[in-house]
Design an enzyme around this catalytic site. Structure first.
Site, PDB file in Angstrom:
ATOM      1  N   TYR A  59       0.879  -1.181   0.000  1.00 32.73           N
ATOM      2  CA  TYR A  59       0.000   0.000   0.000  1.00 32.73           C
ATOM      3  C   TYR A  59       0.912   1.226   0.000  1.00 32.73           C
ATOM      4  O   TYR A  59       1.600   1.491   0.986  1.00 32.73           O
ATOM      5  CB  TYR A  59      -0.847  -0.069   1.269  1.00 32.73           C
ATOM      6  CG  TYR A  59      -2.049   0.849   1.401  1.00 32.73           C
ATOM      7  CD1 TYR A  59      -2.381   1.819   0.467  1.00 32.73           C
ATOM      8  CD2 TYR A  59      -2.882   0.725   2.506  1.00 32.73           C
ATOM      9  CE1 TYR A  59      -3.501   2.624   0.631  1.00 32.73           C
ATOM     10  CE2 TYR A  59      -4.005   1.531   2.685  1.00 32.73           C
ATOM     11  CZ  TYR A  59      -4.305   2.473   1.746  1.00 32.73           C
ATOM     12  OH  TYR A  59      -5.408   3.278   1.918  1.00 32.73           O
TER      13      TYR A  59
ATOM     14  N   LYS B 119      -1.321  -1.330  -4.096  1.00 28.00           N
ATOM     15  CA  LYS B 119      -2.361  -0.317  -4.172  1.00 28.00           C
ATOM     16  C   LYS B 119      -1.659   1.025  -4.110  1.00 28.00           C
ATOM     17  O   LYS B 119      -1.094   1.403  -3.075  1.00 28.00           O
ATOM     18  CB  LYS B 119      -3.368  -0.433  -3.027  1.00 28.00           C
ATOM     19  CG  LYS B 119      -4.550   0.520  -3.243  1.00 28.00           C
ATOM     20  CD  LYS B 119      -5.143   1.073  -1.991  1.00 28.00           C
ATOM     21  CE  LYS B 119      -5.902   2.358  -2.333  1.00 28.00           C
ATOM     22  NZ  LYS B 119      -6.420   3.020  -1.125  1.00 28.00           N
TER      23      LYS B 119
END
EC number: 4.3.3.7
Lengths: 322, 322, 322, 322
Positions: free
Chosen positions: B150, B178
């Site tokens: 992330y 992400k």
């Protein structure tokens, strides 16, 4: 406030600060299996309390609090509170991202017997000053023990607003501040404003290792030096020199400690972060001095290698600590 | 990998990315007593899955993960996994400061049945790139399910190194990324490097709400739009237009959603942080649309007032959502 | 506005943006004695104009404007304006710390015949948004030619407020913006707001090298790619593909240029800053392509060594440019 | 070195620092037409020199150097050097983005008769530490007078590396440092390292207004307080108390000055930046004290309004300066 009965190392009158003196942030010894090394932690507590410190701060940044799971944190709290057995007050860091999580840590610390908790601004979140103030008020309202604000921009990426601190101090919402912002001018302005406004019973502690004499000369009540793990007697001497107005002796002691502080640069910056190097050097020093069994730090920190550890050893030797 | 059987919404060949499509980060409805509002959360899941999304991401920033105690997090994981019942894959955020804490969250998410976990770089700590890589490797080694990196500099104050991501992707250490860094040029360079190196089976998801068509045109596999809580059908339409090459229709849909995104500015910047305003507006919109019972956000966030909520209502109306 | 007669490369109606298309920021060739290398600069202008670019931007960051004394700046302005001879519009950077200094640079640029000037927020100073707006208004009031706002947070450490840009655009205070902030979502929101508010005649240019097709698909009017010095024909092809809606061809061309952009990493990060590496690689490429006589950059930038220059050569070869 | 004959206010032996004592950064009075107000500047010089300061620093941040065109800068240099007429040394700021521009300013300052020049790291550019060092070396090689390094992260967004400063000091490349970084621990480590390495003849000056007594107790040689414009006699008294070891009197004087420093917050943060407020308050104070004719600051700074000016007046009155 539960800190008051045991806390004050010196009194300036009826409304003395609740905590002052030398209050080292306690390293957390770990086993090679990454468990809390309880016997080593107890020896470290003895090392510190035996040196004459005025309080202990567990689960702060120097304690690797960010790296420790909750079960580790509980072990630390219970071990230290039990082992200290009331000889000095114990503050517990309630370090987490936002209010509800911090409240839980605060309750755990108070439940374990801490005399106060230490709380930063929220982090990871994008927080407005009004939200920082709401956070401290809500944590304080829920905490069974006094709350100390922890000003640590290097970790939380915001600075506590001095006007807010004055407000929370005047209202008795927070019992003190641990200032690790490095802003000595701002710290001094805060001290002067507290005095001018007649706010008493509020502890101002500085996180500096390097300007303790200056900070005490300005009027701070206590110091929270990470390097105090390695040489608590040095910081106790330094503190006592300052309280007695022996500024030349204080300066000499501070300069000796400043040279010792060079160990935090033992780790190569190409290989590891400043945190790994600083915490690794403290633990290496404690290991070399025979206080803890293992110098390991929690992942993902990079350990010091043999050559880097040798630099720590030389620093200790130069400071007369081996 | 457990994501694979249910995950892929589209296939590019034998080594398709494990996850793609529209994967909204799910808001966490709360009661006025600050408990997880389970029925509202279930309705929100139905709202999203019913709109045709391809996966759900719980306990991300949009879920207020930083504000939620562990018990709340567990309730969210269990509620969503159970209610989704395998219709789409569920990713769970394992958001905490450093490795050992993240590993615990990851195990809890996997234990609750998540198909993958989402992990940031360490924060609060001062972390070296080598430590970030060690962190992701150690978390992945301990995780029973695939790990998605992330990239969220706004919260963790460091950017994931693209060369590291390529290394971890090639070795299969992480299953995807992400990207919420906002660096579209860097994202595109990553996509191109993955292709040029022949790395397959790695999912690249973007956190943008505003440039979904661009990102899909560049080759990202999926989108994780916070605004997708409010208008999941819009993002599903947008995604399908892009996959079908209907770029003019995609642009029109994206622009409609961009105008709707104006609700995140509903809260006055003099009173609250951007986070309070954005998350507050999403929850206000879900409340106004009848999906959740209470628009409250977790402390210390500042709630929207009536006038600010009215701005959200007008934004919904203009977007045809009321 | 003096840009208007020559500027528009494409028309969207009666109030077309004053400038669009491919507008490379022109490198400043230097002699080993650190003087402006006028013949090389003229050859570079020919290389760019001959490739079909729509305008030139001199004295921007890519031009090493921060490194050039005023006399050098004047030589650049005079050389380029004279050599271009009206074939395309020329923008001149008026880059300095604050208003009065910027006004002087702006007058020099206009006096030399530039069609517009490019102006950042103040830097070095600690500037409030209201001061940034006052700065742009005062500079525009004093400038004999249109002013383009230059959004460059990496250098000036503040981001231009979109609401301010909309205000200045609607009032006609500034003629356009060169966005090098990297915030593509914000750029798109600006484009949409300009359209929704009916503001016309305002040029939106992006500084990206890597997402030109996306930016044009969103509606920007022009691109200012530093890499356009090295391969102007590539950017002209890319732009024309986009304007003609040939998105697949555009993507392929953009990806070729993205690979070529890898030359900016030629310089070792242990030895030099990103600026030295990027500007050094552009100049090395221009030297290797035979366009400028000497690849030297201005002090204190660190020059590429032989191995680093070889990496640039390989990048050019791979892109078909040698 | 040209500073040496006139500079030292105190001697610590044969290799005394070239400059020490109180060296205020001189405000630049302006006329309503934005010209340098020469008679006011001369009165300000008399005000400072008459108070017993040990040197003057013109064209620093407090002088609004970032806002002043080169012609204004020349007027300031010539006016002050001529008016001081050798009574105290004069340092001139050579503040600009990169090396060649700084060299030109340095030559102008030396040509006007300054005894030394003050030079920051490059700014606007993205500069590597090796480039900062090259910059200082190249500027020093070209400067006809001693160079003082200016550590000002708030403006240039990088901190000078202490190891580099020690290197440049040991080699005699730079004659001193003006530290406005606010890092008192780092400053002390530098002082100690200079002493431990036996580097002499190097001046360490601090830019603090608030911790002058601490800084002198640590061993700095001089102070450069912006507030010294307003109350030079106060800083001269403070300095003399410290040199004489009258620490209690020093503390009282410092605290009086700290309270006076509150005027820098006169301007409303909602309306203007901290720079506008601080520089505006200094000039308002000089105007209220009858030293300069006009309190105006250069654009785009926002001027103090009547109520804000009244706050300055009250601050002066409370400090006994009206």
């Amino acid at each position: 406030m539960t800190v008051a009965p045991t806390g004050p190392r010196f009194a300036d009158g009826p409304a003395a600060p609740v905590l002052g003196g030398v209050v080292p942030p306690v390293c957390t010894p770990l086993t090679p299996e990454m468990e809390v090394d309880v016997p080593s932690l107890e020896r470290l507590v003895d090392h510190l309390v035996g040196a004459g410190v005025d309080g202990l701060f567990v689960l702060g940044s120097t304690s690797e609090v960010a790296f420790l799971p909750d079960a580790h944190r509980r072990t630390v709290l219970e071990t230290v509170v039990k082992h200290v057995a009331g000889q000095v007050p114990v503050l517990g860091g309630a370090i987490d991202m936002a209010t509800l999580r911090v409240i839980e840590h605060g309750r755990a610390a108070a439940g374990a017997g801490c005399d106060g908790i230490v709380v930063t601004a929220p982090f990871y979140t994008r927080t407005h000053p009004a939200e920082v103030e709401a956070h401290l008020r809500q944590v304080a309202a829920a905490a069974p023990v006094p709350v100390f604000a922890y000003d640590l921009p290097v970790s939380v990426h915001s600075k506590l607003d001095p006007a807010m601190l004055l407000r929370l101090a005047a209202e008795g919402v927070v019992a003190g501040v641990k200032d690790s912002s490095g802003d000595e001018g701002g710290l001094r302005a805060l001290l002067l404003a507290l005095r001018d406004e007649g706010t008493s019973g509020f502890s101002v502690l500085t996180g500096t290792e390097l300007t303790v004499d200056s900070a005490l000369a300005m009027g701070v009540h206590g110091v929270v030096p990470g390097l105090g793990n390695v040489d608590p007697k040095g910081y106790v001497r330094l503190y006592r020199h300052c309280r007695a107005g022996r500024w030349a002796e204080a300066r000499a002691e501070q300069e000796r400690l400043l040279r010792l502080f060079g160990i935090v640069d033992a780790g190569a910056p190409a290989r590891m972060g400043r945190g790994s190097s600083a915490l690794g050097s403290f633990k290496a020093a404690l290991h070399l001095r025979g206080i803890i069994d293992c110098p390991i730090t929690a992942p993902p920190q990079i350990p010091l290698d043999a050559a880097e550890t040798e630099r720590v050893r030389r620093g200790l030797a130069a400071a007369g600590l081996l």
